[in-house]
Design a protein around this motif. Structure first.
Motif, PDB file in Angstrom:
ATOM      1  N   SER A 282      46.831 -16.805  -9.751  1.00 46.61           N
ATOM      2  CA  SER A 282      45.646 -16.183  -9.138  1.00 46.61           C
ATOM      3  C   SER A 282      45.705 -14.662  -9.289  1.00 46.61           C
ATOM      4  N   GLY A 283      46.893 -14.083  -9.187  1.00 45.47           N
ATOM      5  CA  GLY A 283      47.053 -12.644  -9.380  1.00 45.47           C
ATOM      6  C   GLY A 283      46.797 -12.228 -10.814  1.00 45.47           C
ATOM      7  N   ASN A 284      47.239 -13.075 -11.760  1.00 46.56           N
ATOM      8  CA  ASN A 284      47.008 -12.767 -13.166  1.00 46.56           C
ATOM      9  C   ASN A 284      45.519 -12.822 -13.509  1.00 46.56           C
ATOM     10  N   TRP A 285      44.816 -13.833 -12.970  1.00 50.17           N
ATOM     11  CA  TRP A 285      43.373 -13.925 -13.216  1.00 50.17           C
ATOM     12  C   TRP A 285      42.639 -12.759 -12.566  1.00 50.17           C
ATOM     13  N   LYS A 286      43.104 -12.343 -11.379  1.00 50.61           N
ATOM     14  CA  LYS A 286      42.478 -11.194 -10.713  1.00 50.61           C
ATOM     15  C   LYS A 286      42.646  -9.934 -11.568  1.00 50.61           C
ATOM     16  N   ASP A 287      43.810  -9.757 -12.169  1.00 44.43           N
ATOM     17  CA  ASP A 287      44.039  -8.596 -13.026  1.00 44.43           C
ATOM     18  C   ASP A 287      43.123  -8.621 -14.247  1.00 44.43           C
ATOM     19  N   ILE A 288      42.963  -9.801 -14.850  1.00 41.41           N
ATOM     20  CA  ILE A 288      42.051  -9.919 -16.000  1.00 41.41           C
ATOM     21  C   ILE A 288      40.622  -9.591 -15.555  1.00 41.41           C
ATOM     22  N   TRP A 289      40.228 -10.113 -14.406  1.00 44.84           N
ATOM     23  CA  TRP A 289      38.890  -9.840 -13.866  1.00 44.84           C
ATOM     24  C   TRP A 289      38.687  -8.345 -13.628  1.00 44.84           C
ATOM     25  N   ASN A 290      39.688  -7.703 -12.995  1.00 43.46           N
ATOM     26  CA  ASN A 290      39.581  -6.263 -12.725  1.00 43.46           C
ATOM     27  C   ASN A 290      39.480  -5.458 -14.014  1.00 43.46           C
ATOM     28  N   THR A 291      40.200  -5.868 -15.031  1.00 45.32           N
ATOM     29  CA  THR A 291      40.186  -5.153 -16.302  1.00 45.32           C
ATOM     30  C   THR A 291      38.865  -5.357 -17.048  1.00 45.32           C
ATOM     31  N   MET A 292      38.310  -6.554 -16.956  1.00 47.34           N
ATOM     32  CA  MET A 292      37.135  -6.911 -17.752  1.00 47.34           C
ATOM     33  C   MET A 292      35.790  -6.597 -17.082  1.00 47.34           C
ATOM     34  N   PHE A 293      35.764  -6.470 -15.759  1.00 49.45           N
ATOM     35  CA  PHE A 293      34.478  -6.404 -15.050  1.00 49.45           C
ATOM     36  C   PHE A 293      33.562  -5.288 -15.544  1.00 49.45           C
ATOM     37  N   TRP A 294      33.977  -4.021 -15.437  1.00 48.73           N
ATOM     38  CA  TRP A 294      33.086  -2.923 -15.820  1.00 48.73           C
ATOM     39  C   TRP A 294      32.828  -2.856 -17.319  1.00 48.73           C
TER      40      TRP A 294
ATOM     41  N   LYS B 134      47.521  -0.631  -8.349  1.00 45.99           N
ATOM     42  CA  LYS B 134      47.569  -1.380  -9.603  1.00 45.99           C
ATOM     43  C   LYS B 134      46.171  -1.884  -9.982  1.00 45.99           C
ATOM     44  N   ASP B 135      45.406  -2.325  -8.979  1.00 43.60           N
ATOM     45  CA  ASP B 135      44.051  -2.811  -9.255  1.00 43.60           C
ATOM     46  C   ASP B 135      43.157  -1.707  -9.809  1.00 43.60           C
ATOM     47  N   ALA B 136      43.267  -0.514  -9.252  1.00 47.76           N
ATOM     48  CA  ALA B 136      42.466   0.610  -9.757  1.00 47.76           C
ATOM     49  C   ALA B 136      42.863   0.951 -11.189  1.00 47.76           C
ATOM     50  N   LEU B 137      44.155   0.901 -11.475  1.00 48.10           N
ATOM     51  CA  LEU B 137      44.601   1.179 -12.846  1.00 48.10           C
ATOM     52  C   LEU B 137      44.049   0.162 -13.831  1.00 48.10           C
ATOM     53  N   GLN B 138      43.938  -1.099 -13.391  1.00 53.29           N
ATOM     54  CA  GLN B 138      43.369  -2.132 -14.264  1.00 53.29           C
ATOM     55  C   GLN B 138      41.951  -1.733 -14.694  1.00 53.29           C
ATOM     56  N   VAL B 139      41.176  -1.218 -13.755  1.00 53.61           N
ATOM     57  CA  VAL B 139      39.803  -0.806 -14.049  1.00 53.61           C
ATOM     58  C   VAL B 139      39.797   0.322 -15.076  1.00 53.61           C
ATOM     59  N   TYR B 140      40.635   1.327 -14.861  1.00 55.46           N
ATOM     60  CA  TYR B 140      40.706   2.463 -15.792  1.00 55.46           C
ATOM     61  C   TYR B 140      41.183   2.033 -17.169  1.00 55.46           C
TER      62      TYR B 140
ATOM     63  N   LEU C  12      41.453  -8.717 -25.409  1.00 55.76           N
ATOM     64  CA  LEU C  12      42.771  -8.871 -26.033  1.00 55.76           C
ATOM     65  C   LEU C  12      43.836  -8.097 -25.267  1.00 55.76           C
ATOM     66  N   ALA C  13      43.547  -6.853 -24.929  1.00 55.66           N
ATOM     67  CA  ALA C  13      44.512  -6.031 -24.193  1.00 55.66           C
ATOM     68  C   ALA C  13      44.788  -6.629 -22.809  1.00 55.66           C
ATOM     69  N   SER C  14      43.755  -7.109 -22.146  1.00 63.58           N
ATOM     70  CA  SER C  14      43.904  -7.675 -20.807  1.00 63.58           C
ATOM     71  C   SER C  14      44.756  -8.937 -20.831  1.00 63.58           C
ATOM     72  N   VAL C  15      44.442  -9.842 -21.734  1.00 67.08           N
ATOM     73  CA  VAL C  15      45.200 -11.093 -21.829  1.00 67.08           C
ATOM     74  C   VAL C  15      46.631 -10.823 -22.285  1.00 67.08           C
ATOM     75  N   ALA C  16      46.805  -9.924 -23.239  1.00 67.24           N
ATOM     76  CA  ALA C  16      48.160  -9.588 -23.704  1.00 67.24           C
ATOM     77  C   ALA C  16      48.999  -9.008 -22.569  1.00 67.24           C
ATOM     78  N   GLY C  17      48.409  -8.140 -21.771  1.00 73.92           N
ATOM     79  CA  GLY C  17      49.125  -7.561 -20.637  1.00 73.92           C
ATOM     80  C   GLY C  17      49.528  -8.607 -19.622  1.00 73.92           C
ATOM     81  N   GLU C  18      48.658  -9.560 -19.379  1.00 71.82           N
ATOM     82  CA  GLU C  18      48.983 -10.611 -18.403  1.00 71.82           C
ATOM     83  C   GLU C  18      50.010 -11.586 -18.952  1.00 71.82           C
ATOM     84  N   ILE C  19      49.962 -11.863 -20.248  1.00 73.65           N
ATOM     85  CA  ILE C  19      51.005 -12.699 -20.857  1.00 73.65           C
ATOM     86  C   ILE C  19      52.356 -12.008 -20.703  1.00 73.65           C
ATOM     87  N   TRP C  20      52.375 -10.707 -20.947  1.00 72.33           N
ATOM     88  CA  TRP C  20      53.612  -9.934 -20.781  1.00 72.33           C
ATOM     89  C   TRP C  20      54.099  -9.996 -19.340  1.00 72.33           C
ATOM     90  N   ASP C  21      53.165  -9.857 -18.385  1.00 74.77           N
ATOM     91  CA  ASP C  21      53.531  -9.952 -16.966  1.00 74.77           C
ATOM     92  C   ASP C  21      54.141 -11.318 -16.634  1.00 74.77           C
TER      93      ASP C  21
END
Length: 104
Positions: free
Chosen positions: A76-88, A19-25, A53-62
């Motif tokens: 903490s998991g939701n913030w990690k997902d936002i971080w993984n999505t936004m980093f690169w 799931k973390d790798a997919l967040q990056v992609y 917007l996509a990252s926050v919307a996805g986490e709100i949905w989660d």
């Protein structure tokens, strides 16, 4: 299980990625697609805003899915997902905006 959660599971199984790798992609795909659709450079604010917007919307949905199924949000998991999505995308945005690395 929501459509979003089902889609994540199908993607994880089809690609054999975590799931973390997919967040990056997803973050990179949204950024590049937004740059192409808006006909803007990676230094413009629109592609990085689309990723945010996509990252926050996805986490709100989660969170809504989790609460809807009687669970408690894992902030903490939701913030990690936002971080993984936004980093690169943030790295690419910063390089494009503040350096000459992508200039001709």
């Amino acid at each position: 299980m929501s459509i979003l959660q089902s889609a994540k599971i199908v993607l994880m199984q089809a690609t054999n990625l975590s799931k973390d790798a997919l967040q990056v992609y997803v973050g990179l795909t949204v950024m590049l697609a937004a740059a192409i659709l808006f006909k803007r450079s990676l230094a413009d604010w629109r592609p990085i805003a689309a990723v945010a917007l996509a990252s926050v919307a996805g986490e709100i949905w989660d969170v809504m899915d989790t609460v809807g199924h009687g669970g408690r949000p894992r902030w903490s998991g939701n913030w990690k997902d936002i971080w993984n999505t936004m980093f690169w995308p943030l790295i690419l945005f910063s390089l494009a905006r503040f350096t000459r690395i992508f200039k001709r």
